[in-house]
Each structure stands twice: as C-alpha cells, then as structure tokens.
Design a protein around this motif. Structure first.
Motif, short mmCIF file in Angstrom:
data_model
loop_
_atom_site.label_atom_id
_atom_site.label_comp_id
_atom_site.label_asym_id
_atom_site.label_seq_id
_atom_site.Cartn_x
_atom_site.Cartn_y
_atom_site.Cartn_z
N ALA A 115 0.83 -1.21 0.00
CA ALA A 115 0.00 0.00 0.00
C ALA A 115 0.87 1.26 0.00
CB ALA A 115 -0.93 -0.01 1.22
N ASN A 116 1.91 1.26 0.81
CA ASN A 116 2.83 2.41 0.82
C ASN A 116 3.55 2.55 -0.51
OD1 ASN A 116 3.21 3.85 3.62
ND2 ASN A 116 2.90 1.69 4.10
N GLN A 117 3.84 1.41 -1.12
CA GLN A 117 4.50 1.43 -2.43
C GLN A 117 3.60 2.08 -3.48
OE1 GLN A 117 5.31 -2.44 -4.27
NE2 GLN A 117 7.44 -1.80 -4.55
N ARG A 118 2.30 1.76 -3.44
CA ARG A 118 1.35 2.36 -4.39
C ARG A 118 1.22 3.86 -4.15
NH1 ARG A 118 -1.39 -2.63 -3.54
NH2 ARG A 118 -2.70 -1.70 -1.92
N VAL A 119 1.22 4.28 -2.88
CA VAL A 119 1.16 5.71 -2.57
C VAL A 119 2.38 6.41 -3.15
CG1 VAL A 119 1.31 7.39 -0.69
CG2 VAL A 119 -0.24 5.43 -0.49
N LEU A 120 3.55 5.79 -3.01
CA LEU A 120 4.78 6.38 -3.54
C LEU A 120 4.70 6.55 -5.05
CD1 LEU A 120 7.44 7.27 -2.16
CD2 LEU A 120 8.42 5.09 -2.88
N LYS A 121 4.17 5.53 -5.73
CA LYS A 121 4.03 5.60 -7.19
C LYS A 121 3.04 6.69 -7.60
CE LYS A 121 5.24 0.80 -8.26
NZ LYS A 121 4.76 -0.50 -8.81
N THR A 122 1.95 6.83 -6.83
CA THR A 122 0.94 7.85 -7.14
C THR A 122 1.52 9.25 -7.00
OG1 THR A 122 -0.84 6.38 -6.40
CG2 THR A 122 -1.33 8.74 -6.51
N ILE A 123 2.27 9.47 -5.92
CA ILE A 123 2.89 10.78 -5.72
C ILE A 123 3.90 11.06 -6.82
CG2 ILE A 123 4.34 12.15 -4.18
CD1 ILE A 123 3.12 10.66 -1.83
N ASP A 124 4.66 10.05 -7.20
CA ASP A 124 5.64 10.22 -8.27
C ASP A 124 4.96 10.58 -9.59
OD1 ASP A 124 8.43 9.86 -9.36
OD2 ASP A 124 7.40 8.31 -10.52
N HIS A 125 3.82 9.92 -9.87
CA HIS A 125 3.08 10.21 -11.10
C HIS A 125 2.52 11.64 -11.06
CE1 HIS A 125 0.67 9.59 -14.67
NE2 HIS A 125 -0.44 9.89 -14.00
N THR A 126 2.01 12.06 -9.90
CA THR A 126 1.47 13.41 -9.76
C THR A 126 2.57 14.45 -9.96
OG1 THR A 126 -0.17 12.58 -8.18
CG2 THR A 126 0.20 14.97 -8.23
N MET A 127 3.74 14.18 -9.41
CA MET A 127 4.86 15.10 -9.58
C MET A 127 5.27 15.18 -11.05
SD MET A 127 5.88 16.57 -6.76
CE MET A 127 7.58 16.99 -7.13
N ASP A 128 5.22 14.04 -11.73
CA ASP A 128 5.56 14.03 -13.16
C ASP A 128 4.59 14.90 -13.95
OD1 ASP A 128 6.96 12.81 -15.54
OD2 ASP A 128 4.90 12.11 -15.91
N LEU A 129 3.28 14.81 -13.64
CA LEU A 129 2.29 15.63 -14.32
C LEU A 129 2.50 17.11 -14.01
CD1 LEU A 129 -0.96 13.51 -13.78
CD2 LEU A 129 0.39 13.72 -15.87
N ALA A 130 2.82 17.41 -12.76
CA ALA A 130 3.00 18.80 -12.36
C ALA A 130 4.20 19.44 -13.08
CB ALA A 130 3.20 18.90 -10.85
N VAL A 131 5.25 18.67 -13.26
CA VAL A 131 6.46 19.20 -13.88
C VAL A 131 6.35 19.27 -15.39
CG1 VAL A 131 8.93 18.78 -14.25
CG2 VAL A 131 7.94 18.50 -11.98
N ASN A 132 5.82 18.21 -15.99
CA ASN A 132 5.87 18.10 -17.45
C ASN A 132 4.62 18.61 -18.17
OD1 ASN A 132 8.50 16.70 -17.83
ND2 ASN A 132 7.49 15.15 -16.58
N GLN A 133 3.48 18.76 -17.44
CA GLN A 133 2.27 19.22 -18.10
C GLN A 133 1.74 20.51 -17.51
OE1 GLN A 133 -0.73 16.25 -18.94
NE2 GLN A 133 0.80 14.60 -19.09
N VAL A 134 1.48 20.49 -16.21
CA VAL A 134 0.94 21.70 -15.58
C VAL A 134 1.93 22.86 -15.70
CG1 VAL A 134 0.09 22.74 -13.43
CG2 VAL A 134 -0.45 20.35 -14.00
N GLY A 135 3.20 22.58 -15.50
CA GLY A 135 4.21 23.64 -15.55
C GLY A 135 4.80 23.84 -16.92
N LYS A 136 4.21 23.25 -17.95
CA LYS A 136 4.76 23.38 -19.29
C LYS A 136 4.53 24.80 -19.85
CE LYS A 136 4.60 21.04 -23.77
NZ LYS A 136 3.95 19.96 -24.57
N ILE A 137 5.54 25.33 -20.49
CA ILE A 137 5.47 26.69 -21.05
C ILE A 137 5.09 26.58 -22.54
CG2 ILE A 137 6.74 28.79 -21.57
CD1 ILE A 137 8.49 28.18 -19.19
N GLY A 138 4.08 27.35 -22.94
CA GLY A 138 3.69 27.39 -24.36
C GLY A 138 2.75 26.27 -24.73
#
Length: 271
Positions: free
Chosen positions: A248-271
């Motif tokens: 369960a903790n492993q799945r939480v870690l993966k979820t947070i990692d995926h959210t961070m990936d979206l925040a960096v590569n999509q939400v924070g994308k310029i242009g």
C-alpha cells in the motif's frame, strides 16, 4: 507533496523491518526456549504548520502534519512456552511461578539458566536442551557450560542423575549440585546474541542468582523442554499484513511520483 515521499518511504522501511522480525520468529518456531520478539509501530511527532505572512494574520496556525511511522525496538517476550515431554535426563525445563516486577520499570522479571562461554563470559538462556560432554560436564547443545548456584560448571559422574523441582541434582540419592537460575529484574535489559543466548546489558553484566531467594518461586522439570512461545498462526497473519501494508505504501509512492511528473511536465509546461 515532497513530504509525502518521505512519509510513504518511512512506512515501507518500518514494514521491511517488521517482516524481518516476524520471519525470524517463524524460523525459530521449533527452537526450544526461543522467545519471540515483539514490537509496535509509532508515529513520528507531528509537525505544527504556521502561516508565514499573508493577510489572515501573522503566524496563524494551519494545522498539524505527520512525518510517518517508525518501528519501535523489538523486545523479547519472556512468557512461558508450552512444555514438551522428551524423557531425556539432560532435558530440563525452567518454569517461573512467582517473579516480582522491577520497581523501576514495572516490568515483570524473568528467570534463565546461566551458562559460561569458552572465554569465561556469562550468558543466559531458556533453552534447557542440555548434554554431557566426555568429561561429564553439563553443557548446552553448543557446548557452553551450564553453571550451578555458585557460578561454577556442573560436573556429573554419570548420566543417571535426577533433578528435583528446585533444580537440585542427585546421584545415587546424594545431592551433588544445584542448577544456577539467574534473575533478570528488567527483561528489557537483556540483549539477544543468537544461539538462544542473552547478554545482560551492553557490557554483559552478571545477573544475581534466584537460588534461595524467598521472593522468587520456580520449578524445574527434568525430561521436559520448554518450546518456543512463537504463535505461528498469528505470526503468519502478521507477516501477511506487513506485506500488504508495504504494498500500500509502495502504491502511494508511485501515485505521488506520477502526480509530480504531471506537475512538472504538463501543468508547468510553457507554451
């Protein structure tokens, strides 16, 4: 969000340590006199968050947040294991019947056999599976000398001896010695060393003997062995729960990692 990585990782580490402890308990389910390790999970102290600046108010409290959990240091459970009749003269079970609690800690004390290592250091055990060496000395299965009430090795003339309920040894009806029974007022001070041995404190202190102590009562059973006090079914259930919690903790870690990936590569994308 970064804090979530640490919280989930702390949970995974705690469950890994718990799995190791439970696996060791299960591996020793058939070891005579083995004392199961018990432990519990505790939360790190919560951190109180406060607002810095802003218009709501200087230093307004936002709330608390946890930093995860940790595994408390495991302590052996010295409760009596079931007795098994073997019929062997050299098998002796130690059964504490009245051991006073430690005034300082409030923990109930425990009793153990005292044995001597080859270098003379004193150790303690509840494994009463003893043998006689070629010189007639009573030893543990690993060859360590079993000590008498005076802290000396026990030497017998024959394996045809009797041990009464008080640990006194008789040959041909004559008392020739008494098995030394050590008293640990606070079992939390005992440290496991392997081979079913315990050390008293960090420096291997010598425990007092319970022989002749009117405040302590015990009995010795010749031809019996105290079995491990590990409850195998409960240990297996706890091991499965630890594995599931780790997942369960492993799945939480993966979820947070995926959210961070979206925040960096999509939400924070310029242009």
């Amino acid at each position: 969000m970064i804090r979530g990585f640490y919280t989930a990782a702390a949970g995974m580490l705690a469950q890994m340590q718990r799995q190791e402890m439970l696996t060791n308990n299960i591996a020793n389910v058939n070891t005579p006199g083995y004392k199961a390790d018990r432990t519990s999970l505790h939360s790190f102290p919560n951190v109180l968050l406060q607002q810095i600046g802003g218009t709501i108010g200087d230093g307004a409290q936002i709330g608390g947040i946890s930093n995860g959990v940790y595994l408390q240091e495991g302590l052996p459970d010295f409760s009596l294991g079931p007795l098994k009749e073997t019929g062997e003269n050299t098998d002796i079970a130690l059964v504490p019947t009245n051991v006073p609690p430690d005034p300082a800690s409030g923990r109930t004390g425990t009793l153990l056999f005292a044995v001597a290592l080859p270098n003379g250091d004193i150790r303690y055990t509840r494994n009463g599976h003893f043998n006689l060496d070629p010189l007639g000395r009573l030893t543990t299965a690993d060859g360590y000398f079993v000590l008498d009430a005076n802290g000396q090795p026990i030497t017998l003339a024959t394996n045809d001896f009797k041990v009464d309920d008080h640990g006194r040894i008789y040959e041909n009806g004559v008392m020739v010695g008494e098995i030394g029974i050590a008293y640990a007022a606070d079992p939390a001070q005992l440290v496991k060393e392997g081979n079913d041995l315990f050390r008293a404190g960090a420096n291997g202190a010598v425990l007092p003997m319970a022989n002749g102590n009117p405040a302590i009562a015990y009995s010795t059973k010749q031809g019996f062995l105290e079995q491990s006090n590990v409850q195998e079914e409960q240990a297996m259930t706890d091991l499965l729960m630890a594995y599931r919690t780790f997942e369960a903790n492993q799945r939480v870690l993966k979820t947070i990692d995926h959210t961070m990936d979206l925040a960096v590569n999509q939400v924070g994308k310029i242009g």
